[in-house]
Motif scaffolding. Structure first.
Motif, PDB file in Angstrom:
ATOM      1  N   LEU A 115       0.831  -1.205   0.000  1.00 26.29           N
ATOM      2  CA  LEU A 115       0.000   0.000   0.000  1.00 26.29           C
ATOM      3  C   LEU A 115       0.866   1.256   0.000  1.00 26.29           C
ATOM      4  O   LEU A 115       0.580   2.222  -0.719  1.00 26.29           O
ATOM      5  N   THR A 171       1.621  10.059   5.266  1.00 27.20           N
ATOM      6  CA  THR A 171       1.738   8.598   5.285  1.00 27.20           C
ATOM      7  C   THR A 171       3.163   8.166   5.627  1.00 27.20           C
ATOM      8  O   THR A 171       3.365   7.164   6.325  1.00 27.20           O
ATOM      9  N   GLN A 183      -9.670   1.346  13.101  1.00 24.49           N
ATOM     10  CA  GLN A 183     -10.082   0.962  11.751  1.00 24.49           C
ATOM     11  C   GLN A 183     -10.346   2.198  10.887  1.00 24.49           C
ATOM     12  O   GLN A 183      -9.932   2.257   9.721  1.00 24.49           O
ATOM     13  N   CYS A 235     -14.249   9.941   7.426  1.00 25.20           N
ATOM     14  CA  CYS A 235     -13.433   9.086   8.301  1.00 25.20           C
ATOM     15  C   CYS A 235     -12.811   9.895   9.439  1.00 25.20           C
ATOM     16  O   CYS A 235     -12.781   9.440  10.596  1.00 25.20           O
ATOM     17  N   LEU A 292      -4.288   6.521  -1.056  1.00 24.67           N
ATOM     18  CA  LEU A 292      -4.182   5.576  -2.167  1.00 24.67           C
ATOM     19  C   LEU A 292      -5.273   5.808  -3.204  1.00 24.67           C
ATOM     20  O   LEU A 292      -5.023   5.734  -4.423  1.00 24.67           O
ATOM     21  N   LEU A 293      -6.487   6.122  -2.748  1.00 25.71           N
ATOM     22  CA  LEU A 293      -7.612   6.298  -3.664  1.00 25.71           C
ATOM     23  C   LEU A 293      -7.590   7.650  -4.365  1.00 25.71           C
ATOM     24  O   LEU A 293      -8.110   7.777  -5.469  1.00 25.71           O
ATOM     25  N   ILE A 343       0.966   4.165  -2.750  1.00 27.40           N
ATOM     26  CA  ILE A 343       0.697   5.561  -2.393  1.00 27.40           C
ATOM     27  C   ILE A 343       1.804   6.462  -2.933  1.00 27.40           C
ATOM     28  O   ILE A 343       1.540   7.521  -3.524  1.00 27.40           O
ATOM     29  N   PHE A 382      -4.269   5.194   5.121  1.00 31.40           N
ATOM     30  CA  PHE A 382      -3.798   4.354   4.018  1.00 31.40           C
ATOM     31  C   PHE A 382      -4.635   4.530   2.758  1.00 31.40           C
ATOM     32  O   PHE A 382      -4.101   4.832   1.687  1.00 31.40           O
ATOM     33  N   PHE A 383      -5.935   4.324   2.878  1.00 26.18           N
ATOM     34  CA  PHE A 383      -6.756   4.178   1.686  1.00 26.18           C
ATOM     35  C   PHE A 383      -7.128   5.520   1.040  1.00 26.18           C
ATOM     36  O   PHE A 383      -7.264   5.590  -0.177  1.00 26.18           O
ATOM     37  N   THR A 384      -7.292   6.580   1.832  1.00 25.47           N
ATOM     38  CA  THR A 384      -7.566   7.888   1.224  1.00 25.47           C
ATOM     39  C   THR A 384      -6.400   8.361   0.364  1.00 25.47           C
ATOM     40  O   THR A 384      -6.604   8.758  -0.787  1.00 25.47           O
ATOM     41  N   VAL A 412      -8.302   3.828   7.415  1.00 22.62           N
ATOM     42  CA  VAL A 412      -8.900   4.251   6.147  1.00 22.62           C
ATOM     43  C   VAL A 412      -8.306   5.572   5.689  1.00 22.62           C
ATOM     44  O   VAL A 412      -7.832   5.698   4.546  1.00 22.62           O
ATOM     45  N   TYR A 413      -8.295   6.595   6.585  1.00 22.97           N
ATOM     46  CA  TYR A 413      -7.802   7.894   6.105  1.00 22.97           C
ATOM     47  C   TYR A 413      -6.286   8.003   6.132  1.00 22.97           C
ATOM     48  O   TYR A 413      -5.722   8.949   5.587  1.00 22.97           O
TER      49      TYR A 413
END
Length: 316
Positions: A39, A79, A278, A259, A289-290, A43, A285-287, A282-283
């Motif tokens: 991940l 990050t 959790q 989030c 990344l997205l 990123i 790693f995934f934010t 999300v905010y």
């Protein structure tokens, strides 16, 4: 005989924390390590590609893409503040982090996170000016003003997070020093304090309102005016093009603010610690990344710029 003040300083200087493990299974730890590492690489690559595309293609030299490249730079920053330390502590041999290191991570993470929220608000204003006042757009949104806005967002974030971090690090910590989290965030560190934290919680709440609630309100107001302007466009193609420039930003805003609000505005209870971690995942790693994926898939200009890069590097 040492004074209470000197005892408190000695206690704070020797305080160390350890992060709670995700799992004690060596196999799952290895899977989590490679998953988070993958991940992180994605990123870095995704956001670096946006930065490189914006700064090397003259067609993307506009305020919208200038803000987008700085948003990607900020997301790489916060990050990087978290993930390398997480990877080093994901296995059973946990490395303690001193109070000063914990405070440094907290300050940098909150500073980049706050700047991220402010920059998303600025991007909403940029879309408002471009769609609702197109004739004045180039006169107002100059390169100088855009640069000042970016540094102003970072400076305001530092101004808000520095006192909060100093307050948290001035607390006495006693008992166990295991943080039920994967980073030194304010709420999990406050749970380990053995002093009165009412003032600290109040300051955190005020900072959260300034960083999250007020900017999100401005974003909503901007999009009300934007939607009103788009609905008055007669051609279907014109409406679709105006909406496409906003849909990517709006998707990122809902993900980021949603989030973050669930983390910093939740009631402080021990039963919500796992859920808090959790949402933080999300905010964190995934934010980041997205964001590159959302802007790349829904933005024709960036897709064309990246295609040109790939076509130049492809072997003839």
């Amino acid at each position: 005989m040492s004074s209470p003040r000197s005892f408190h300083l000695n206690q704070s200087s020797s305080t160390e924390f350890v992060f709670q493990l995700f799992t004690t299974s060596p196999r799952i730890q290895a899977l989590l390590f490679f998953f988070f590492l993958l991940l992180y690489i994605m990123i870095l690559c995704g956001n670096s590609a946006i930065i490189w595309a914006v700064w090397t293609h003259t067609s993307l030299n506009t305020p919208m893409y200038f803000f987008l490249s700085n948003l990607s730079l900020i997301e790489i920053g916060y990050t990087t503040t978290v993930i390398p330390l997480l990877l080093s502590n994901i296995f059973g041999a946990q490395k303690p982090i001193p109070l000063a290191g914990c405070g440094a991570q907290m300050f940098i993470f909150l500073t980049f996170g706050g700047a991220d929220c402010f920059l998303l608000t600025v991007m909403a204003y940029d879309r408002y000016m471009a769609i609702c006042h197109p004739l004045h757009y180039t006169l107002i949104m100059t390169q100088k003003l855009c640069t000042q806005i970016v540094f102003g967002s970072l400076g305001l974030s530092v101004f808000l997070t520095l006192p909060l971090t100093a307050l948290v690090c001035s607390l006495p910590f006693c008992g166990h020093h295991q943080i039920n989290h994967f980073l030194c965030d304010v709420t999990p560190v406050l749970r380990l304090a053995c002093g009165d934290i009412h003032i600290h919680q109040a300051v955190l709440y005020v900072v959260s309102i300034i960083v999250l609630t007020i900017p999100f309100t401005f974003i909503c107001i901007s999009y009300i005016f934007i939607a009103n302007t788009i609905l008055r466009i007669r051609s279907t193609e014109g409406r679709q093009r105006a909406f496409s420039t906003c849909s990517s930003h709006l998707t990122v805003v809902l993900l980021q603010y949603g989030c973050a609000s669930l983390v910093y505005f939740r009631p402080n209870s021990s039963t919500s610690e796992d859920e808090e971690r959790q949402f933080s995942l999300v905010y964190t790693f995934f934010t980041p990344l997205l964001n590159p994926l959302i802007y790349t898939l829904r933005n024709k200009d960036i897709k064309d710029a990246l295609k040109k890069v790939l076509s130049k590097k492809a072997p003839s």
